[in-house]
Design an enzyme around this catalytic site. Structure first.
Site, PDB file in Angstrom:
ATOM      1  N   HIS A   7      20.822 -17.974  -6.017  1.00 24.10           N
ATOM      2  CA  HIS A   7      20.879 -17.428  -7.384  1.00 24.10           C
ATOM      3  C   HIS A   7      19.938 -16.219  -7.390  1.00 24.10           C
ATOM      4  O   HIS A   7      18.901 -16.242  -6.714  1.00 24.10           O
ATOM      5  CB  HIS A   7      20.296 -18.380  -8.429  1.00 24.10           C
ATOM      6  N   ASP A  37      16.373 -17.135  -7.677  1.00 20.05           N
ATOM      7  CA  ASP A  37      15.730 -17.833  -6.545  1.00 20.05           C
ATOM      8  C   ASP A  37      14.986 -16.824  -5.674  1.00 20.05           C
ATOM      9  O   ASP A  37      13.958 -17.141  -5.083  1.00 20.05           O
ATOM     10  CB  ASP A  37      16.762 -18.500  -5.625  1.00 20.05           C
ATOM     11  N   GLU A  94      32.647 -23.258 -10.947  1.00 18.11           N
ATOM     12  CA  GLU A  94      32.239 -24.573 -10.433  1.00 18.11           C
ATOM     13  C   GLU A  94      32.330 -25.619 -11.542  1.00 18.11           C
ATOM     14  O   GLU A  94      31.498 -25.653 -12.432  1.00 18.11           O
ATOM     15  CB  GLU A  94      30.807 -24.475  -9.890  1.00 18.11           C
ATOM     16  N   GLU A 108      32.012 -29.413  -6.531  1.00 14.48           N
ATOM     17  CA  GLU A 108      30.812 -30.132  -6.090  1.00 14.48           C
ATOM     18  C   GLU A 108      31.107 -31.628  -6.097  1.00 14.48           C
ATOM     19  O   GLU A 108      31.625 -32.166  -7.080  1.00 14.48           O
ATOM     20  CB  GLU A 108      29.628 -29.796  -7.001  1.00 14.48           C
ATOM     21  N   HIS A 145      29.625 -33.553  -8.970  1.00 16.71           N
ATOM     22  CA  HIS A 145      30.264 -33.204 -10.242  1.00 16.71           C
ATOM     23  C   HIS A 145      31.614 -33.912 -10.350  1.00 16.71           C
ATOM     24  O   HIS A 145      32.003 -34.336 -11.433  1.00 16.71           O
ATOM     25  CB  HIS A 145      30.487 -31.697 -10.356  1.00 16.71           C
ATOM     26  N   ASP A 189      30.562 -27.650  -2.802  1.00 15.26           N
ATOM     27  CA  ASP A 189      29.141 -27.971  -2.800  1.00 15.26           C
ATOM     28  C   ASP A 189      29.026 -29.409  -2.320  1.00 15.26           C
ATOM     29  O   ASP A 189      29.389 -30.352  -3.028  1.00 15.26           O
ATOM     30  CB  ASP A 189      28.527 -27.817  -4.204  1.00 15.26           C
ATOM     31  N   ASP A 247      23.423 -35.682 -12.206  1.00 16.80           N
ATOM     32  CA  ASP A 247      23.620 -34.889 -11.005  1.00 16.80           C
ATOM     33  C   ASP A 247      22.403 -35.053 -10.092  1.00 16.80           C
ATOM     34  O   ASP A 247      21.414 -34.342 -10.224  1.00 16.80           O
ATOM     35  CB  ASP A 247      23.779 -33.414 -11.443  1.00 16.80           C
ATOM     36  N   ASP A 285      22.224 -34.729  -6.763  1.00 18.80           N
ATOM     37  CA  ASP A 285      22.139 -33.787  -5.647  1.00 18.80           C
ATOM     38  C   ASP A 285      21.502 -34.388  -4.405  1.00 18.80           C
ATOM     39  O   ASP A 285      20.618 -33.785  -3.787  1.00 18.80           O
ATOM     40  CB  ASP A 285      21.367 -32.518  -6.063  1.00 18.80           C
ATOM     41  N   ASP A 323      24.429 -28.204  -1.760  1.00 21.66           N
ATOM     42  CA  ASP A 323      23.774 -28.124  -3.067  1.00 21.66           C
ATOM     43  C   ASP A 323      23.070 -29.471  -3.240  1.00 21.66           C
ATOM     44  O   ASP A 323      23.488 -30.316  -4.030  1.00 21.66           O
ATOM     45  CB  ASP A 323      24.810 -27.867  -4.161  1.00 21.66           C
TER      46      ASP A 323
HETATM   47  C1  XLS Z   1      24.352 -27.438 -10.939  1.00 18.07           C
HETATM   48  C2  XLS Z   1      25.152 -26.637 -10.039  1.00 18.07           C
HETATM   49  C3  XLS Z   1      24.452 -25.394  -9.500  1.00 18.07           C
HETATM   50  C4  XLS Z   1      25.471 -24.437  -8.960  1.00 18.07           C
HETATM   51  C5  XLS Z   1      24.959 -23.038  -8.788  1.00 18.07           C
HETATM   52  O1  XLS Z   1      24.653 -28.594 -11.198  1.00 18.07           O
HETATM   53  O2  XLS Z   1      25.598 -27.442  -9.015  1.00 18.07           O
HETATM   54  O3  XLS Z   1      23.520 -25.759  -8.530  1.00 18.07           O
HETATM   55  O4  XLS Z   1      25.980 -24.870  -7.745  1.00 18.07           O
HETATM   56  O5  XLS Z   1      24.554 -22.484  -9.976  1.00 18.07           O
HETATM   57 NI    NI Z   2      26.604 -26.771  -7.299  1.00 21.24          NI
HETATM   58 NI    NI Z   3      25.330 -29.649  -9.371  1.00 22.40          NI
END
Ligand code: XLS
Ligand code: NI
Ligand code: NI
Length: 441
Positions: A103, A106, A234, A270, A273, A298, A309, A311, A341
């Protein structure tokens, strides 16, 4: 080059399934050819800059736990951004994943004004370009963070205030140009806060039209600068907002159709998600290929009992085999890839934990690729084709082609046509998957 990860060798090597070395790959063998392509070209792994280098382990209940000294409060954000990037490329080079993702925020923080912020951002993008040249690392995608700053509390493109829309446009304009400069393969727009908390204050129709306007602006700009990559949305059903507009692949597809964006915008799916939206990962992949909107992945994982989420790094070969199978069935990635991700648990405080996480994730995906490729043209496809054989017969064809009417079908049944039920063989097919996983080597 920094030596932040001084306990880790220069390059993580492939040592094979028999290896007990925790800092080696057991399944990911970049040059091995699987189903006609090198593993590296199938999987196209990317490391995400945000979780790995821009997050110190804070959560809503407590402060950071991870050793990320460049994130400490500082009066010299430029030096901190440089340090972060040096360490990030040390990591990328040692790990040997071919891609990374970022991003805008980042790479460098928001400073006093847009002009100041952009100057440091551009400096960091140039520096990233130099690191990429030196290391051979490539950019899978870039994106803009249009959700963290308080100005975005009510969304970016879907904000009730057009000035916030403009601010987000400025950020995306810059981030897209930076992505193009770095040879990025795609540009991602995750909905962030594009959704709502309550319909009491929300005009959903307007907000969706604003989102569409925004995407059309992005497409126009992509064309004007000659960016060759895909623009990816996404999907995510909720979090941070109660309802996100890009709920799942089907919702995104309908949105793209409604606003004349089909063919211009694809999806970045993702895994976590997908499960949050009530679907299996494999379902979302199959839905995307079916609708012609598949783009990138992702790669991560949630938790069966927790509905947000998380991750986590992927660890389930079974879940990922089913997802990889759909990716292979669809023809694999073009410009997309597998972006981790994913973030460490906040108790994983040793520096090399970041390596263990990525090595485990890459091995999980590589083993899943092997299992999925073994399933691709075998009994599984034969069984699926056999299940639909009736539709290839003259009778099935006469229905599909439109030759039959409701009345003519009625007449056939009245004349004695009787279906013969056939087994769906689910358990037998599940055993085939289990066997392919056992035998993947
Ligand atoms: C958040 C998203 C984010 C996107 C990029 O849940 O996964 O990380 O991948 O903005
Ligand atoms: Ni993501
Ligand atoms: Ni995410």
């Amino acid at each position: 080059m920094t030596d932040f990860f001084d306990t880790v060798p220069e390059r993580i090597a492939y040592e094979g399934p028999a290896s007990d070395n925790p800092l080696a790959f057991r399944w990911y063998d970049a040059d091995r050819v699987v189903a006609g392509k090198r593993m590296e070209d199938h999987l196209r792994f990317a490391v995400s800059y945000w979780h790995s280098f821009s997050w110190d382990g804070f959560d809503i209940f407590g402060a950071g736990t991870l050793d990320r000294p460049w994130l400490a409060p500082t009066s010299d954000p430029r030096a901190a951004a440089h340090r972060k990037m040096d360490v990030a490329f040390e990591f990328l080079e040692k790990l040997g994943a071919p891609f990374w993702c970022f991003h805008d925020r980042d790479l460098s923080p928001e400073l006093g004004s847009f002009v100041e912020t952009s100057a440091l951002f551009d400096e960091m993008v140039d520096l990233a370009g130099q690191h990429m040249e030196r290391t051979g690392m490539r950019l899978l995608w870039g994106t803009a963070n249009a959700f963290s700053h308080p100005r975005y509390m009510a969304g970016a493109a879907s904000n009730p205030d057009p000035e916030v829309f403009a601010y987000a446009a400025a950020q995306v304009c810059r981030a897209l140009e930076a992505t193009h400069r770095l040879g990025g393969q795609n540009y991602v727009l995750w909905g962030g806060r594009e959704g709502y908390e309550t319909l009491l204050n929300t005009d959903m129709g307007r907000e969706q039209a604003q989102l569409a306007r925004f995407l059309h602006l992005v497409i126009e700009h992509k064309r004007s600068i000659g960016f060759p990559g895909m623009i990816l949305l996404e999907p995510k059903p909720f979090e941070p907002t109660k309802h996100q507009y890009d709920y799942d692949v089907a919702a995104v597809h309908a949105f793209l159709q409604r606003f004349d964006l089909l063919g211009e915008v694809h999806v970045n799916i993702e895994v976590n998600h997908a499960t949050l939206s009530g679907h299996d990962f494999a379902h979302e992949v199959a839905a995307a290929f079916d609708a012609g909107v598949f783009g990138s992945i992702d790669a991560n994982a949630g938790d069966d009992r927790l509905g947000w989420d998380l991750d986590r790094f992927p660890v389930s070969v079974e879940q990922m085999t089913l997802g990889m199978l759909e990716i292979l069935r669809g023809g694999g990635f073009t410009t997309g890839g597998l972006n981790f991700d994913a973030k460490l648990r906040r108790q994983s405080v040793d520096r090399d934990d970041l390596f263990h996480a990525h090595i485990g994730g890459m091995d999980t995906m590589a083993r899943s690729l092997l299992a999925a490729s073994a399933l691709l043209d075998g009994e599984l496809s034969t069984a699926r084709d056999a299940r639909y054989a009736g539709w290839d017969s003259p009778f099935g064809q006469s229905i599909a082609s439109g030759e039959m009417t409701l009345r003519s079908l009625h007449d056939q049944v009245e004349a004695g046509l009787e279906p013969t039920p056939a087994s769906g063989r689910q358990e037998a097919l599940e055993t085939l998957v289990a066997r392919a996983i056992e035998r993947a080597s």
